[in-house]
Design a protein around this motif. Sequence first.
Motif, PDB file in Angstrom:
ATOM      1  N   ALA A 115       0.835  -1.207   0.000  1.00 56.58           N
ATOM      2  CA  ALA A 115       0.000   0.000   0.000  1.00 56.58           C
ATOM      3  C   ALA A 115       0.869   1.257   0.000  1.00 56.58           C
ATOM      4  N   TYR A 116       1.912   1.263   0.812  1.00 54.40           N
ATOM      5  CA  TYR A 116       2.808   2.417   0.864  1.00 54.40           C
ATOM      6  C   TYR A 116       3.517   2.627  -0.471  1.00 54.40           C
ATOM      7  N   SER A 117       4.011   1.545  -1.091  1.00 52.99           N
ATOM      8  CA  SER A 117       4.745   1.706  -2.346  1.00 52.99           C
ATOM      9  C   SER A 117       3.821   2.169  -3.471  1.00 52.99           C
ATOM     10  N   ARG A 118       2.572   1.704  -3.476  1.00 55.05           N
ATOM     11  CA  ARG A 118       1.619   2.196  -4.481  1.00 55.05           C
ATOM     12  C   ARG A 118       1.323   3.671  -4.262  1.00 55.05           C
ATOM     13  N   TYR A 119       1.147   4.064  -3.013  1.00 57.57           N
ATOM     14  CA  TYR A 119       0.899   5.470  -2.688  1.00 57.57           C
ATOM     15  C   TYR A 119       2.098   6.325  -3.089  1.00 57.57           C
ATOM     16  N   ARG A 120       3.292   5.848  -2.773  1.00 61.05           N
ATOM     17  CA  ARG A 120       4.511   6.588  -3.092  1.00 61.05           C
ATOM     18  C   ARG A 120       4.671   6.744  -4.596  1.00 61.05           C
ATOM     19  N   ASP A 121       4.429   5.663  -5.356  1.00 58.60           N
ATOM     20  CA  ASP A 121       4.571   5.733  -6.803  1.00 58.60           C
ATOM     21  C   ASP A 121       3.524   6.645  -7.433  1.00 58.60           C
ATOM     22  N   ALA A 122       2.309   6.614  -6.899  1.00 60.10           N
ATOM     23  CA  ALA A 122       1.244   7.451  -7.446  1.00 60.10           C
ATOM     24  C   ALA A 122       1.487   8.929  -7.160  1.00 60.10           C
ATOM     25  N   ASN A 123       2.144   9.241  -6.055  1.00 58.82           N
ATOM     26  CA  ASN A 123       2.364  10.630  -5.665  1.00 58.82           C
ATOM     27  C   ASN A 123       3.787  11.101  -5.917  1.00 58.82           C
ATOM     28  N   ALA A 124       4.551  10.333  -6.681  1.00 63.55           N
ATOM     29  CA  ALA A 124       5.927  10.734  -6.977  1.00 63.55           C
ATOM     30  C   ALA A 124       5.908  11.954  -7.895  1.00 63.55           C
TER      31      ALA A 124
END
Length: 153
Positions: free
Chosen positions: A75-84
Motif C-alpha cells: 500500500a505504501y509503495s503504491r501510494y509513493r509511486d502514485a504521488n511521486a
Amino acid sequence: MDLIALIAENAPWAWIILGLALLALELLVPGVFMVWLGGAAILTGLTVLQVGIGWPLQWGLFGVLSLALVAGWLAYSRYRDANAPQGTEPQLNARTTRLLGRESVLIEPISDGVGRIRVDDTVWRVSGPELPEGTTVRITGARGAVLEVEPVR
C-alpha cells in the motif's frame, strides 16, 4: 536433547533467530520480500518473550504480522509511486523520442531503405525512401535505435 524440544523451550529466541536469518537471506535474494517476513518473525519473538503464548498462537501471530507488513508495504509503495513528483525531463532516457520532428542532412544516402544522418554529435542509422546524400530529412519515428525519416519538402 531433541531439537524440536530445544526450539520449543526457547521459542522467543527461535523466532528472533529465524527473523535474523530471513533478513540475512534478503541480502542474497533481491525483492524486498524476506525483510517483511523477517520483521514479522522478530516481532513474533519479541511478543512471545513478553507474553508466553503457545505454538499455534505463535504461528497465527506470525502469519497475521507477515500479511500486515507485506500489505502495508504494498500500500505504501503504491501510494509513493502514485504521488511521486514528475521529472522536469519526462523523456530523459528516451533519446529517440526527443529527436522526433528534428531536421538533419543525410551524410550517407538511403539505399535499400537504410542510410545515416548526424544529429548533434551522434551519427544515427535511418530508414526511409531512397534519397541521395545531402538531402534534408525530418525524423518522424523510431524503431529501436533506427530513426525513421522523410524528406523535407
